[in-house]
Structure formats: structure tokens, C-alpha cells
Design an enzyme around this catalytic site. Sequence first.
Site, PDB file in Angstrom:
ATOM      1  N   THR A 192      23.078 -16.314  24.433  1.00  0.00           N
ATOM      2  CA  THR A 192      24.096 -15.289  24.679  1.00  0.00           C
ATOM      3  C   THR A 192      25.227 -15.483  23.674  1.00  0.00           C
ATOM      4  O   THR A 192      25.694 -16.608  23.459  1.00  0.00           O
ATOM      5  CB  THR A 192      24.628 -15.356  26.124  1.00  0.00           C
ATOM      6  OG1 THR A 192      25.214 -16.640  26.347  1.00  0.00           O
ATOM      7  CG2 THR A 192      23.508 -15.154  27.141  1.00  0.00           C
ATOM      8  N   ASP A 229      28.725 -10.207  20.574  1.00  0.00           N
ATOM      9  CA  ASP A 229      27.636 -10.012  19.599  1.00  0.00           C
ATOM     10  C   ASP A 229      26.277  -9.864  20.276  1.00  0.00           C
ATOM     11  O   ASP A 229      25.234  -9.842  19.595  1.00  0.00           O
ATOM     12  CB  ASP A 229      27.592 -11.170  18.600  1.00  0.00           C
ATOM     13  CG  ASP A 229      28.795 -11.135  17.664  1.00  0.00           C
ATOM     14  OD1 ASP A 229      29.289 -10.025  17.383  1.00  0.00           O
ATOM     15  OD2 ASP A 229      29.253 -12.211  17.251  1.00  0.00           O
ATOM     16  N   GLY A 230      26.274  -9.793  21.597  1.00  0.00           N
ATOM     17  CA  GLY A 230      25.021  -9.515  22.312  1.00  0.00           C
ATOM     18  C   GLY A 230      24.196 -10.760  22.594  1.00  0.00           C
ATOM     19  O   GLY A 230      24.713 -11.878  22.658  1.00  0.00           O
ATOM     20  N   ASP A 283      27.482 -16.119  34.249  1.00  0.00           N
ATOM     21  CA  ASP A 283      26.743 -16.354  35.493  1.00  0.00           C
ATOM     22  C   ASP A 283      26.138 -15.049  36.022  1.00  0.00           C
ATOM     23  O   ASP A 283      25.004 -15.031  36.518  1.00  0.00           O
ATOM     24  CB  ASP A 283      27.665 -16.955  36.558  1.00  0.00           C
ATOM     25  CG  ASP A 283      28.186 -18.321  36.146  1.00  0.00           C
ATOM     26  OD1 ASP A 283      27.472 -19.026  35.413  1.00  0.00           O
ATOM     27  OD2 ASP A 283      29.306 -18.668  36.552  1.00  0.00           O
TER      28      ASP A 283
HETATM   29  O1  RIB Z   1      30.930 -20.108  34.954  1.00  0.00           O
HETATM   30  C1  RIB Z   1      32.146 -19.983  35.632  1.00  0.00           C
HETATM   31  C2  RIB Z   1      32.223 -21.012  36.717  1.00  0.00           C
HETATM   32  O2  RIB Z   1      32.228 -22.296  36.121  1.00  0.00           O
HETATM   33  C3  RIB Z   1      33.498 -20.951  37.529  1.00  0.00           C
HETATM   34  O3  RIB Z   1      33.373 -20.112  38.652  1.00  0.00           O
HETATM   35  C4  RIB Z   1      33.761 -22.414  37.857  1.00  0.00           C
HETATM   36  O4  RIB Z   1      33.703 -22.703  39.210  1.00  0.00           O
HETATM   37  C5  RIB Z   1      32.746 -23.216  37.048  1.00  0.00           C
HETATM   38  O5  RIB Z   1      31.684 -23.642  37.804  1.00  0.00           O
END
Ligand code: RIB
Length: 294
Positions: free
Chosen positions: A208, A212-213, A241
Site C-alpha cells: 500500500t 500513490d495507490g 486497517d
Molecule cells: O492502525 C491504527 C491503529 O494502530 C490504532 O487504532 C492504534 O490502536 C494502533 O493499534
Amino acid sequence: MSERLSGVAVVGSANLDLVVEVARPPRVGETLLGRAAGRFPGGKGLNQAVASARSGAPTRFCGVVGADEAGDLLQRTLTDAGVDGLVRRTDAAPTGVAHVFALEGGDNSIVVAAGANAELAAEDAAADVAGAAVVLAQLEVPAASVAAALRAARVAGALTLLNAAPAAARALDLLGDVDVLIVNETECEELGGVDALHAAGAAIVVLTRGADGVELHRRGAEVAHVPAFSIVPVDTTGAGDAFCGALAATLAAGAPIEDALVTASAAGAIVAQHQGANTPALTPEALRTMVATR
Ligand code: RIB
């Protein structure tokens, strides 16, 4: 991926995110004045489980929180998002805490105190992934627990995804049981680069690159590029995430990885346009709408 298996299991951390808005990270020996921006549910594992569920996949979460108020909040967050709670409570340590510096322009720096996340037992992690079609893990919980979950998933015929965040050399030892490795540019560099990751066992590396994609590296094949959605970021915490969670959900629904990466990019873009690492604005409908703008 076997047809007996269904849904997504996420093995990972759950933290209380304490967010401070500040122009830049502090230097050693320096005190900076910032603005308290709030307390939010977070943790890479929780964020990814919530994103998977909000992307439409039956999702369960395997992790540990403390027997405290923060643990209550995180458990409620998972329930509200429709995640099946395999969250365990422990008296041995408080809920994990992340100190998030939200920097100007939407970037962030994070320091995590693992707390209860360090209590995730390998046998629980392995047991909790049973029956899942896609198993997704990161590296904020003990490496032995991640290894046990990936091994059990691999033996059961599930598709295994590892987000090597935070990057640590021990990730390389896990790659024999990983189908899809997800890293950002910093993590990729820390782990030796894409070729080293292929050599260590990761047949597919998803790199990732923010605005820039995304690059899809398949061992022995041409690199494919998925452009980023054009947005004005508000807070990029948890955007990566959301990407991982939506990728897992879309793969569990049977989509080819090229399509799943577009949906995952849309999920990251939606979360980055909101404050905090999770947002109810992430829905299957919102994803379809954003993907349709392509
Ligand atoms: O990727 C973001 C997360 O990284 C946050 O929510 C923090 O808790 C850490 O785990």
C-alpha cells in the site's frame, strides 16, 4: 479456499486510542502543546474486524481486553459493528492503549502499550479461527499466537492474510503460512523489500502506497497497480486497517484479488475522511458507491 469454510476471523489487538492533535511529533527532551481530540476505539485487530463486518462479511474477532471501562467500550464497538465477540477479558493487565499523534495533513504517529493484548494465548488463537474462510492477523499480539492461528488456518484450508504491522523481523518466520502479505512502504523496506518477502515465502505481496495507490506483487508475474481514490483526508488513523478488513471481507465473498483491492482502497478512503479509526459511514452501500466512481 475450502467450501466448508465461511466468513472472516481476525486475530489481533484492541486498544483505546488517546488522540492528540499536534503539528509534528515531539523531539527527544521536548514538550509540545497539542489539543486532546478524544478517546476512540482502536487497535489494528479491532479496526480490521470492524471494517470486515462493516464491509458485509460475517466476522469474528479473537483478542483480549482488560476487565476495565476501556474493555467495555471496545467490546461494545465490536458488537455494534456486528462482529461476533470472541473477545476475552483478563485481570492480568489493563486494556491496551495507543497514544496517537494526529499530525497536520491527516498523517499520524502512534505508540502502543500492549497491556492485555500480550495475554492472547496461542491455543485460543488457533481454536478461534476454526471454520473461517479467511483469517487475517497483524503483529500487535504475541508472535506465537499469530503463528498458531495462521498454522491452524492453513491446515483447515482457509486463505491466510498477514498485515505485517508493526513491522518486525519475526514476520519473516510466519510467511510460510501466509497467502497474502499486506505491507505499507515503511514496513516493506524494514522487512527487506518485495523480493526478500517473496523469497521468504509470501507468494502475494500487497504494497500500500497511500495516495500513490496499491501494488499487487505476485511471484513471477507482472506488478499490477490499483490507483488510490482521490480524497481530502481528515484522519488517516485506521485507514490501512479498513483496507485490510475490507480486503478480507471481499476475498471471503469470493471476489478475485484485483477487484478486492479496489473495494479495499475504497474502504481506506472512507475511513480516512472521518475522525478515528472506525466509522459507521463504512457500509457495503458506501463501498459500492465509491467503487462505481471508478
Ligand atoms: O492502525 C491504527 C491503529 O494502530 C490504532 O487504532 C492504534 O490502536 C494502533 O493499534
